[in-house]
Design an enzyme around this catalytic site. Structure first.
Site, PDB file in Angstrom:
ATOM      1  N   ASP A  81     -14.967 -52.212 -52.174  1.00 13.74           N
ATOM      2  CA  ASP A  81     -15.529 -51.156 -51.332  1.00 13.74           C
ATOM      3  C   ASP A  81     -16.077 -51.819 -50.056  1.00 13.74           C
ATOM      4  O   ASP A  81     -16.813 -52.815 -50.142  1.00 13.74           O
ATOM      5  CB  ASP A  81     -16.663 -50.490 -52.138  1.00 13.74           C
ATOM      6  N   GLU A 133     -10.833 -47.206 -43.067  1.00 15.31           N
ATOM      7  CA  GLU A 133     -11.773 -46.171 -42.601  1.00 15.31           C
ATOM      8  C   GLU A 133     -11.566 -45.935 -41.116  1.00 15.31           C
ATOM      9  O   GLU A 133     -11.423 -46.887 -40.343  1.00 15.31           O
ATOM     10  CB  GLU A 133     -13.216 -46.619 -42.870  1.00 15.31           C
ATOM     11  N   HIS A 186     -23.842 -42.035 -46.300  1.00 18.69           N
ATOM     12  CA  HIS A 186     -24.171 -42.959 -47.385  1.00 18.69           C
ATOM     13  C   HIS A 186     -25.660 -42.814 -47.677  1.00 18.69           C
ATOM     14  O   HIS A 186     -26.473 -42.880 -46.758  1.00 18.69           O
ATOM     15  CB  HIS A 186     -23.934 -44.410 -46.951  1.00 18.69           C
ATOM     16  N   GLY A 187     -26.013 -42.627 -48.928  1.00 15.99           N
ATOM     17  CA  GLY A 187     -27.431 -42.513 -49.279  1.00 15.99           C
ATOM     18  C   GLY A 187     -27.860 -41.066 -49.362  1.00 15.99           C
ATOM     19  O   GLY A 187     -27.047 -40.179 -49.597  1.00 15.99           O
ATOM     20  N   GLY A 217     -20.033 -41.307 -49.559  1.00 12.34           N
ATOM     21  CA  GLY A 217     -21.304 -40.583 -49.544  1.00 12.34           C
ATOM     22  C   GLY A 217     -21.281 -39.352 -50.425  1.00 12.34           C
ATOM     23  O   GLY A 217     -21.746 -38.275 -50.039  1.00 12.34           O
ATOM     24  N   GLY A 218     -20.748 -39.501 -51.648  1.00 14.84           N
ATOM     25  CA  GLY A 218     -20.628 -38.351 -52.548  1.00 14.84           C
ATOM     26  C   GLY A 218     -21.963 -37.860 -53.097  1.00 14.84           C
ATOM     27  O   GLY A 218     -22.106 -36.682 -53.428  1.00 14.84           O
ATOM     28  N   ASN A 238     -16.357 -41.481 -53.247  1.00 16.80           N
ATOM     29  CA  ASN A 238     -17.244 -42.610 -53.536  1.00 16.80           C
ATOM     30  C   ASN A 238     -18.636 -42.078 -53.835  1.00 16.80           C
ATOM     31  O   ASN A 238     -19.173 -41.252 -53.079  1.00 16.80           O
ATOM     32  CB  ASN A 238     -17.293 -43.551 -52.329  1.00 16.80           C
ATOM     33  N   THR A 241     -25.415 -43.694 -54.909  1.00 17.34           N
ATOM     34  CA  THR A 241     -26.879 -43.574 -54.836  1.00 17.34           C
ATOM     35  C   THR A 241     -27.459 -42.717 -55.967  1.00 17.34           C
ATOM     36  O   THR A 241     -28.426 -43.122 -56.624  1.00 17.34           O
ATOM     37  CB  THR A 241     -27.296 -42.990 -53.464  1.00 17.34           C
TER      38      THR A 241
END
Ligand code: 13P
Length: 290
Positions: A81, A133, A186-187, A217-218, A238, A241
């Protein structure tokens, strides 16, 4: 069984669902993800991110990831990743990873496309899938990707992937999976996430059939928006967190209840695994888009 990401994505495209892609920097996380996937009978992707080296070095975790993947009753891809440096990616090839994200998204379009194209030519003959990406994933986490601070989230559109560029990039590079930016972070989210689903649909309609779309950032995106993103064309999600932060409050309660008596670490680790397995199972059910 250990398979390439491409093999899993073919099934996702056929049956219109998304595979969960989970970072597994501890044995408990790894076991939680495998148990959840086996219980539901769904394929899964195990991730190790280059910036997780400070948590656990790839030489330590990779043999475990590969072994668990080989012994699993479901198809499992072992994936890098946000890989950024070439020697690191070569180490992953040697250690048996079946899929690699080469993240050159902070370079210019031309440099990103050129590097990814060369990498695809290098590793496709080895049966390794490649994710890239385009656009940028903003961060809203303390331990963040690429060592950046938190991103400015007031203007999310500055990060979004441009549909026509995505189509040209996929065509030029021959990449198997493309992470696109359309409103996830993300987060943790600040407030309700607002996803640009029309953008996902447009990108899906333009990229070649062999390129599957990825949502990073799922965590915290919510059932409805996640499933709408899958219906719009997302095939890999993905997720980290929410899973990795789930055990701490629960374990804090356990320690508090012990009232100062010694608490065994092994017991805490097992409880953490159970909490993470439950979180992962719920996420996987959402990703099936049923
Ligand atoms: P979250 O931690 O926000 O779920 O994102 C994970 C991710 O996208 C890893 O690449």
């Amino acid at each position: 069984m250990l398979v390439s990401l491409k093999e899993i994505l073919k099934d996702c495209e056929l049956h219109r669902y998304a595979v969960g892609s989970f970072n597994t920097p501890t044995l408990e996380t790894l076991r939680a993800v495998i148990h959840a996937a086996e219980g539901l009978g769904v394929p899964v992707v195990l991730n190790h991110a280059e910036n997780e080296e400070e948590v656990i070095p790839i030489e330590v975790i990779a043999p475990l990831m590969v072994e668990y993947a080989k012994n699993a009753r479901i198809p499992v891809a072992v994936h890098i990743d946000h890989g950024e440096t070439f020697p690191y990616l070569m180490k992953a090839v040697q250690l048996g990873f079946t899929s690699i994200m080469y993240d050159c998204s902070d370079l210019s379009y031309e440099q990103n496309a050129e590097r990814v194209k060369q990498f695809v030519e290098l590793v496709h003959p080895l049966g390794i899938s490649v994710e890239a990406e385009l656009g940028a994933m903003p961060n809203n986490m303390a331990c963040c990707i690429k060592g950046q601070g938190k991103s400015r989230l007031s203007d999310m559109q500055q990060y979004y992937t441009k549909p026509e560029q995505a189509a040209a990039f996929a065509e030029e590079t021959g990449v198997d999976a493309l992470a696109i930016s359309f409103g996830t972070v993300h987060g943790r989210y600040e407030g309700e996430p607002k996803l640009d689903l029309e953008r996902v649909k447009r990108i899906k309609s333009l990229v070649p059939e062999g390129t599957s779309l990825v949502m990073h950032g799922g965590s915290g995106t919510g059932r409805d928006q996640t499933q709408a993103a899958i219906s719009a064309g997302i095939r890999k999600i993905n997720y980290f967190t929410a899973m990795d932060t789930a055990p701490a409050p629960y374990l804090a309660e356990v320690i508090k209840k012990a009232g100062g008596e010694p608490v065994h670490y092994g017991r805490l680790a097992k409880l953490a695994m159970e909490v993470m397995e439950e979180t992962v199972r719920e996420a996987m059910k959402v990703f099936l888009n049923q």
